[in-house]
Design a protein around this motif. Sequence first.
Motif, PDB file in Angstrom:
ATOM      1  N   LYS A   1     167.626  97.547   1.816  1.00  0.00           N
ATOM      2  CA  LYS A   1     166.386  96.842   2.112  1.00  0.00           C
ATOM      3  C   LYS A   1     166.697  95.357   2.269  1.00  0.00           C
ATOM      4  CE  LYS A   1     161.746  96.986   0.165  1.00  0.00           C
ATOM      5  NZ  LYS A   1     160.944  97.298  -0.984  1.00  0.00           N
ATOM      6  N   GLU A   2     166.004  94.680   3.173  1.00  0.00           N
ATOM      7  CA  GLU A   2     166.218  93.246   3.348  1.00  0.00           C
ATOM      8  C   GLU A   2     164.940  92.440   3.165  1.00  0.00           C
ATOM      9  OE1 GLU A   2     168.241  92.547   7.061  1.00  0.00           O
ATOM     10  OE2 GLU A   2     170.177  92.822   6.087  1.00  0.00           O
TER      11      GLU A   2
ATOM     12  N   GLN B   1     173.766  87.259   2.667  1.00  0.00           N
ATOM     13  CA  GLN B   1     172.428  87.198   2.078  1.00  0.00           C
ATOM     14  C   GLN B   1     171.584  86.310   2.997  1.00  0.00           C
ATOM     15  OE1 GLN B   1     173.220  85.849  -1.965  1.00  0.00           O
ATOM     16  NE2 GLN B   1     173.232  87.955  -2.659  1.00  0.00           N
TER      17      GLN B   1
ATOM     18  N   VAL C   1     173.376  98.392   2.566  1.00  0.00           N
ATOM     19  CA  VAL C   1     172.174  97.573   2.436  1.00  0.00           C
ATOM     20  C   VAL C   1     170.980  98.500   2.618  1.00  0.00           C
ATOM     21  CG1 VAL C   1     170.815  95.702   3.433  1.00  0.00           C
ATOM     22  CG2 VAL C   1     173.291  95.492   3.269  1.00  0.00           C
TER      23      VAL C   1
ATOM     24  N   THR D   1     167.792  90.769  -0.345  1.00  0.00           N
ATOM     25  CA  THR D   1     168.590  91.932   0.013  1.00  0.00           C
ATOM     26  C   THR D   1     168.733  92.870  -1.175  1.00  0.00           C
ATOM     27  OG1 THR D   1     169.837  90.548   1.542  1.00  0.00           O
ATOM     28  CG2 THR D   1     170.815  92.661   0.959  1.00  0.00           C
ATOM     29  N   ASN D   2     168.497  94.155  -0.931  1.00  0.00           N
ATOM     30  CA  ASN D   2     168.746  95.185  -1.940  1.00  0.00           C
ATOM     31  C   ASN D   2     169.927  96.002  -1.450  1.00  0.00           C
ATOM     32  OD1 ASN D   2     168.691  97.093  -3.933  1.00  0.00           O
ATOM     33  ND2 ASN D   2     166.768  98.015  -3.313  1.00  0.00           N
ATOM     34  N   ALA D   3     171.080  95.823  -2.079  1.00  0.00           N
ATOM     35  CA  ALA D   3     172.301  96.495  -1.651  1.00  0.00           C
ATOM     36  C   ALA D   3     172.960  97.200  -2.826  1.00  0.00           C
ATOM     37  CB  ALA D   3     173.259  95.485  -1.041  1.00  0.00           C
TER      38      ALA D   3
ATOM     39  N   ASP E   1     167.389  85.956  -3.343  1.00  0.00           N
ATOM     40  CA  ASP E   1     167.712  86.615  -2.083  1.00  0.00           C
ATOM     41  C   ASP E   1     166.841  87.860  -1.954  1.00  0.00           C
ATOM     42  OD1 ASP E   1     169.822  89.238  -2.384  1.00  0.00           O
ATOM     43  OD2 ASP E   1     169.518  87.980  -4.150  1.00  0.00           O
TER      44      ASP E   1
END
Length: 192
Positions: free
Chosen positions: A29-30, A174, A27, A20-22, A18
Amino acid sequence: MDSIIALTGDGFVMCAADMTNARSIVVMKEDMDKIMELDRHRLLCMAGEPGDVAQFTEYVQKNVHLYQLRTGVSQSTRAIANFTRNELAKSLRKNPYSVNLLLGGYDQHDGPEVFYLDYLGTLHKMPFSAQGYCAYFILATLDRYYKPNMSEQEALEVMRKAIDEVRIRFLIKQPDFLIKVVDKNGIRTVSK
């Protein structure tokens, strides 16, 4: 909350992660690439605490490059997996890293290989694997649809089914996954 998946096929390894940085409920960063290229024929999928992941995986990548510079020889996927496992086990007794990894690579002699590594220093060669919360949902899907020596198109269909399962079942959103393939020709990104 990372999701990483890897499987072997007929002469290739396919990895998905995935993007996504959460952290907690935020969140950040995507468009994060969680699949690091160690060399021309090795991919390292990473999940865990962002600081630990960045520090440990860069350490592994730089040591792989250092070995190649010193000896002029590229390490096998199995050798890199054992080095990584040894470093995780050593750090466990001093300052443990909160990282879970899937190492995929292609070797001329051994062919495609996927290795499962977790933060406790566990190492196991597997035909397919997943790390993170997604493993709760998709290991059954992978077990049902995975076949040895799948073509790249068949593997991509299995990967899409696994990703769809995460999107349907997992409470956390995600939306985007990155898929990379490594084979005898090197590494390339595959469109979803």
